[in-house]
Design an enzyme around this catalytic site. Structure first.
Site, PDB file in Angstrom:
ATOM      1  N   GLU A 109       8.065  -0.953  -6.974  1.00  0.00           N
ATOM      2  CA  GLU A 109       8.002  -0.713  -5.530  1.00  0.00           C
ATOM      3  C   GLU A 109       8.707   0.598  -5.143  1.00  0.00           C
ATOM      4  O   GLU A 109       8.241   1.329  -4.267  1.00  0.00           O
ATOM      5  CB  GLU A 109       8.639  -1.882  -4.758  1.00  0.00           C
ATOM      6  CG  GLU A 109       7.849  -3.187  -4.803  1.00  0.00           C
ATOM      7  CD  GLU A 109       8.124  -4.036  -6.034  1.00  0.00           C
ATOM      8  OE1 GLU A 109       8.871  -3.586  -6.942  1.00  0.00           O
ATOM      9  OE2 GLU A 109       7.596  -5.171  -6.095  1.00  0.00           O
ATOM     10  N   GLU A 225      -9.129  -5.886   4.440  1.00  0.00           N
ATOM     11  CA  GLU A 225     -10.316  -6.009   3.586  1.00  0.00           C
ATOM     12  C   GLU A 225     -10.359  -7.447   3.106  1.00  0.00           C
ATOM     13  O   GLU A 225      -9.416  -7.927   2.481  1.00  0.00           O
ATOM     14  CB  GLU A 225     -10.242  -5.078   2.367  1.00  0.00           C
ATOM     15  CG  GLU A 225     -11.490  -5.193   1.495  1.00  0.00           C
ATOM     16  CD  GLU A 225     -11.335  -4.594   0.094  1.00  0.00           C
ATOM     17  OE1 GLU A 225     -10.899  -3.429  -0.030  1.00  0.00           O
ATOM     18  OE2 GLU A 225     -11.659  -5.314  -0.880  1.00  0.00           O
TER      19      GLU A 225
HETATM   20  C1  NAG Z   1      12.469   0.147  -9.917  1.00  0.00           C
HETATM   21  O1  NAG Z   1      12.940   0.562 -11.175  1.00  0.00           O
HETATM   22  C2  NAG Z   1      14.109   1.392 -11.092  1.00  0.00           C
HETATM   23  C3  NAG Z   1      14.413   1.868 -12.508  1.00  0.00           C
HETATM   24  O2  NAG Z   1      14.514   0.792 -13.363  1.00  0.00           O
HETATM   25  C4  NAG Z   1      15.261   0.615 -10.472  1.00  0.00           C
HETATM   26  O3  NAG Z   1      16.383   1.448 -10.328  1.00  0.00           O
HETATM   27  C5  NAG Z   1      14.818   0.122  -9.106  1.00  0.00           C
HETATM   28  O4  NAG Z   1      15.809  -0.697  -8.550  1.00  0.00           O
HETATM   29  C6  NAG Z   1      13.528  -0.678  -9.199  1.00  0.00           C
HETATM   30  N1  NAG Z   1      13.063  -1.000  -7.872  1.00  0.00           N
HETATM   31  C7  NAG Z   1      12.832  -2.267  -7.475  1.00  0.00           C
HETATM   32  C8  NAG Z   1      12.363  -2.457  -6.059  1.00  0.00           C
HETATM   33  O5  NAG Z   1      12.967  -3.213  -8.199  1.00  0.00           O
END
Ligand code: NAG
Ligand code: NAG
Ligand code: NAG
Ligand code: NAG
Ligand code: NAG
Ligand code: NAG
Ligand code: NAG
Ligand code: NAG
Ligand code: NAG
Ligand code: NAG
Ligand code: NAG
Ligand code: NAG
Length: 443
Positions: A109, A225
């Protein structure tokens, strides 16, 4: 096609698409568009459009396509043709798409939001240079995130928390919904579509999400959609009268539960389309069964631009049938009944004899029934749930082969029925299996 299309400024033809049957037999998965693609926005007068930009393609080609198409799109949509913008289609499926993943497994995300903000800010800069009125008129507004549904590889609540609307340019929270898949094992008309329980469960996932989001934003939650079975619908199911009945139940259930918009998806050759605009090798030109469901929904809702309409769900406690009430300024005006027990016109039913029907009785609100002079009935009817033609609403056909889609009143269909209100304010009506009806209160 939004996430497949790349832009070629020197291409003379509007769109060049090539199929890869390993990825999809239904549509080209490699598409190149040229500047004349945008001429299509001049085809229909007085219609506003959402243009969807490519987010799926990353790297240089993705960037070049975005900055190449933004000026053409904003100019083509000048003169009041612009509704909203979109960027990316179903990014929650980018990692898992059966048409080929376009993002690595670690893409989450946070990464999506970072990309979204970068690309929408790039768009805004290009629009500022080419169509500044879009910004000054506050029309730089999106449908987002256009997720494929709930429970896929990106979560809408986490996406929101990660800052999707940091720039306050989202107008509608857009999610997509299908009851099932076109080739999903076990999908049937009765079990999957003509099944109120399955519609309720399908919409419940969105209501849950919408309730959680309501704590963070008051933006309207919509199904931008949606249709019966994903991958363009299944022949014999999505193009049948049964799917039209499903469409009535689904749309009215969404209206009653606070889904703020429902966009029924369609396209050329789609098996769930409401109409086919051109003759092709794959599909005959014409008005298709789902169209008749739309007509009933529109009739039941009435003119929403000039009336204060609200819709209530009247749960009948059955998988096979449901009813809805339409109020104008709080006064009951109409009741819709959808009877979804399959009646196959080819085979009849297991019981030989006439088509079964069900009697529905309602008690009108006590403060109203004294003034009700009578109740007129409009029916959505066909020979059976398997019918793909011969469908009428209130005795009218909209079939292409009659008057090219204009309404034609047929002589062999019953209409102008009236049912009486009893002393204690009750109305009763018989509704044949696999049909629907609207009761209109006459004052
Ligand atoms: C997405 O991945 C990054 C790197 O691992 C991390 O720092 C981040 O918190 C993650 N985001 C979510 C919404 O989990
Ligand atoms: C489709 O799949 C078949 C079998 O895996 C393969 O031989 C063929 O090259 C593929 N076609 C394309 C266009 O990728
Ligand atoms: C477009 O809308 C305008 C204003 O409502 C109306 O006067 C005009 O007739 C419409 N044009 C068409 C082709 O429908
Ligand atoms: C870009 O897309 C390709 C697949 O098309 C993928 O392999 C690559 O990891 C992507 N890179 C990023 C940063 O998303
Ligand atoms: C988007 O990201 C690219 C690459 O990191 C960067 O060069 C560019 O300035 C960013 N654009 C905006 C508008 O943030
Ligand atoms: C209707 O849908 C529900 C939920 O998917 C399912 O449990 C039930 O078996 C279906 N009913 C029929 C008659 O197939
Ligand atoms: C919706 O939320 C309720 C209450 O949290 C939960 O019981 C139910 O299983 C959820 N339904 C769906 C379809 O997610
Ligand atoms: C559409 O028709 C063409 C030509 O008959 C055929 O090759 C193709 O497989 C058909 N596509 C679908 C989705 O049926
Ligand atoms: C619409 O009708 C409801 C009653 O159903 C009423 O509470 C509301 O004030 C009305 N809204 C307007 C704008 O008239
Ligand atoms: C209707 O009956 C025919 C003949 O048995 C069958 O081929 C068809 O699949 C049935 N249609 C539906 C929607 O059940
Ligand atoms: C519907 O049934 C009637 C009466 O059996 C028949 O005349 C008519 O052709 C049927 N319509 C369709 C579209 O099958
Ligand atoms: C009613 O008339 C229309 C147009 O003549 C015909 O196509 C249709 O099959 C008829 N329907 C029934 C139920 O007989």
């Amino acid at each position: 096609m939004r996430d497949y299309a790349t832009f070629d400024a020197s291409q003379k033809i509007a769109l060049i698409g090539s199929f890869n049957f390993n990825r999809s037999k239904d549509y080209p998965t490699t598409i190149s568009i040229g500047p004349s693609y945008f001429d299509s926005y001049s085809t229909w007068p007085n219609v506003t459009f959402l243009h969807g930009f490519n987010l799926g393609k990353n790297g240089t080609i993705g960037h070049d396509t975005l900055v190449g198409t933004v000026p053409l799109a904003c100019k083509a949509l000048s003169n009041s043709k612009l509704a909203y913008w979109q960027l990316g289609n179903e990014p929650d499926l980018y990692k898992t798409s059966s048409q080929g993943p376009v993002r690595p497994s670690w893409w989450n995300e946070t990464d999506y939001v970072e990309e979204w903000l970068n690309k929408t800010r790039t768009m805004k800069q290009v629009i500022q240079q080419n169509c500044p009125e879009v910004i000054t008129q506050n029309k730089f507004q999106f449908y987002a995130p256009s997720f494929g549904g709930t429970g896929n590889s990106l979560n809408l609540i986490r996406t929101w928390a990660a800052g999707l609307d940091t720039d306050r340019d989202i107008a509608f929270i857009d999610s997509h919904n299908y009851i099932g898949g076109a080739t999903q094992p076990g999908v049937t008309l009765q079990g999957t579509l003509m099944n109120h329980t399955s519609t309720v469960l399908s919409v419940a996932k969105h209501l849950n999400e919408s309730n959680l989001l309501a704590a963070k934003t008051d933006l309207p939650y919509i199904l931008g959609e949606t249709n019966s079975l994903y991958n363009e619908g299944a022949p014999g199911l999505s193009n049948s009268f049964g799917a039209a009945l499903w469409g009535v139940d689904f749309n009215l259930y969404c209206a009653a539960t606070g889904i703020r918009r429902v966009h029924m998806h369609q396209g050329t050759n789609y098996r769930y389309a409401s109409w086919q605009p051109v003759q092709t090798a794959n599909e005959t030109l014409g008005t298709k069964a789902p169209y008749y469901g739309n007509i009933m929904v529109a009739t039941f809702l009435g003119d929403l631009t000039s009336n204060n309409v609200s819709v209530s769900d009247i749960e009948l406690g059955s998988t096979y049938q449901n009813a809805y009430a339409a109020y104008v300024n709080g006064l009951l005006q109409r009741i819709a009944i959808i009877q979804m027990r399959a009646f196959n016109s080819t085979t009849g039913t297991t019981t030989s004899g006439p088509r079964p029907s069900e009697t529905f009785s309602f008690r009108l609100p006590s403060n109203q029934n004294a003034n009700v002079k009578g109740v007129s009935v409009q029916r959505l009817m066909a020979n059976g749930s398997d019918a793909i033609t011969g469908i009428t609403f209130d005795g009218y056909s909209y079939n292409w082969e009659l008057e090219q889609g204009k309404p034609v009143l047929l002589q062999n269909v019953t209409r102008n029925e009236v049912v009486q209100v009893t002393q204690n304010g009750e109305v009763s009506v018989d509704v044949p299996w696999s049909s629907a009806a609207i009761l209109n209160l006459e004052w």
